[in-house]
Design a protein around this motif. Structure first.
Motif, PDB file in Angstrom:
ATOM      1  N   TYR A   1       0.801  -1.225   0.000  1.00 37.65           N
ATOM      2  CA  TYR A   1       0.000   0.000   0.000  1.00 37.65           C
ATOM      3  C   TYR A   1       0.835   1.278   0.000  1.00 37.65           C
ATOM      4  CZ  TYR A   1       0.825   0.275   5.066  1.00 37.65           C
ATOM      5  OH  TYR A   1       1.406   0.353   6.300  1.00 37.65           O
ATOM      6  N   LEU A   2       2.125   1.194   0.263  1.00 36.45           N
ATOM      7  CA  LEU A   2       2.967   2.403   0.267  1.00 36.45           C
ATOM      8  C   LEU A   2       3.566   2.719  -1.110  1.00 36.45           C
ATOM      9  CD1 LEU A   2       4.869   2.427   3.680  1.00 36.45           C
ATOM     10  CD2 LEU A   2       3.077   3.949   2.870  1.00 36.45           C
ATOM     11  N   VAL A   3       3.128   2.026  -2.153  1.00 37.16           N
ATOM     12  CA  VAL A   3       3.647   2.299  -3.490  1.00 37.16           C
ATOM     13  C   VAL A   3       3.440   3.763  -3.867  1.00 37.16           C
ATOM     14  CG1 VAL A   3       1.545   1.550  -4.691  1.00 37.16           C
ATOM     15  CG2 VAL A   3       3.742   1.511  -5.885  1.00 37.16           C
ATOM     16  N   GLU A   4       2.358   4.364  -3.399  1.00 42.86           N
ATOM     17  CA  GLU A   4       2.092   5.762  -3.725  1.00 42.86           C
ATOM     18  C   GLU A   4       3.126   6.711  -3.127  1.00 42.86           C
ATOM     19  OE1 GLU A   4      -1.914   6.875  -2.895  1.00 42.86           O
ATOM     20  OE2 GLU A   4      -2.736   5.138  -3.957  1.00 42.86           O
ATOM     21  N   GLN A   5       3.863   6.265  -2.132  1.00 43.30           N
ATOM     22  CA  GLN A   5       4.874   7.095  -1.469  1.00 43.30           C
ATOM     23  C   GLN A   5       6.288   6.821  -1.998  1.00 43.30           C
ATOM     24  OE1 GLN A   5       4.046   9.554   0.670  1.00 43.30           O
ATOM     25  NE2 GLN A   5       1.955   8.980   0.143  1.00 43.30           N
ATOM     26  N   LEU A   6       6.422   5.952  -2.984  1.00 44.76           N
ATOM     27  CA  LEU A   6       7.752   5.541  -3.435  1.00 44.76           C
ATOM     28  C   LEU A   6       8.609   6.717  -3.888  1.00 44.76           C
ATOM     29  CD1 LEU A   6       9.720   3.265  -3.902  1.00 44.76           C
ATOM     30  CD2 LEU A   6       8.745   2.964  -6.182  1.00 44.76           C
ATOM     31  N   GLY A   7       8.051   7.622  -4.683  1.00 45.02           N
ATOM     32  CA  GLY A   7       8.842   8.768  -5.149  1.00 45.02           C
ATOM     33  C   GLY A   7       9.388   9.583  -4.001  1.00 45.02           C
ATOM     34  N   ARG A   8       8.574   9.849  -3.014  1.00 47.56           N
ATOM     35  CA  ARG A   8       9.006  10.620  -1.846  1.00 47.56           C
ATOM     36  C   ARG A   8      10.048   9.853  -1.036  1.00 47.56           C
ATOM     37  NH1 ARG A   8       7.811  10.589   3.428  1.00 47.56           N
ATOM     38  NH2 ARG A   8       6.175   9.029   3.210  1.00 47.56           N
ATOM     39  N   LEU A   9       9.855   8.558  -0.870  1.00 47.46           N
ATOM     40  CA  LEU A   9      10.774   7.765  -0.053  1.00 47.46           C
ATOM     41  C   LEU A   9      12.127   7.561  -0.717  1.00 47.46           C
ATOM     42  CD1 LEU A   9       8.220   5.129   1.238  1.00 47.46           C
ATOM     43  CD2 LEU A   9       9.299   6.956   2.580  1.00 47.46           C
ATOM     44  N   LEU A  10      12.191   7.677  -2.032  1.00 43.79           N
ATOM     45  CA  LEU A  10      13.463   7.534  -2.730  1.00 43.79           C
ATOM     46  C   LEU A  10      14.259   8.831  -2.795  1.00 43.79           C
ATOM     47  CD1 LEU A  10      12.516   5.155  -5.665  1.00 43.79           C
ATOM     48  CD2 LEU A  10      13.933   4.644  -3.675  1.00 43.79           C
ATOM     49  N   GLN A  11      13.657   9.945  -2.397  1.00 49.95           N
ATOM     50  CA  GLN A  11      14.388  11.219  -2.409  1.00 49.95           C
ATOM     51  C   GLN A  11      15.374  11.290  -1.285  1.00 49.95           C
ATOM     52  OE1 GLN A  11      11.388  14.274  -2.438  1.00 49.95           O
ATOM     53  NE2 GLN A  11      11.214  14.194  -4.649  1.00 49.95           N
TER      54      GLN A  11
END
Length: 122
Positions: A112-122
């Motif tokens: 369910y955290l796929v939507e946060q992937l861009g933020r988490l990779l920063q």
């Protein structure tokens, strides 16, 4: 493609975070006796980040390890049913590959955290 992989693929395609490439691709190594496949590769800035998807709470990461040995990325992502975690992984030299150990950061996220992937990779 199992339902978990389909779920991640649809979200990666729809979300297209600003710091990630929207082109969907994967990695396949065909061998005489065994194949290795990484579910998705995403580009973040100038880096290629392998993404593995597991339907449950467990599963081996043999293909991901083969990719890391071959391409030496700094980090990798695993989506599964476990709690979020970040681990430093060091792989011993593999059969027929580099004679040196390889290290990378593994970011494990629940599906369910796929939507946060861009933020988490920063």
């Amino acid at each position: 493609m199992d339902p978990s992989e389909q779920f991640i693929a649809q979200h990666l395609h729809i979300l297209e975070p600003a710091n990630m490439s929207s082109q969907m691709t994967y990695w396949l190594r065909e061998g005489r006796s065994n194949n290795a496949e990484v579910d998705f590769l995403v580009q973040v800035g100038g880096d290629i980040v392998p993404v593995e998807v597991k339907a449950g709470k467990s599963g081996t990461l043999k293909s991901l390890h083969e990719f890391v040995r071959a391409r030496d990325p700094e980090r990798a992502i695993r989506f599964d049913m476990n709690l979020p975690s970040r681990q430093a992984i060091e792989l011993a030299p593999g059969n027929g590959s580099s004679s040196e150990s390889v290290s990378f950061e593994l970011l494990s996220l629940p599906l369910y955290l796929v939507e946060q992937l861009g933020r988490l990779l920063q």
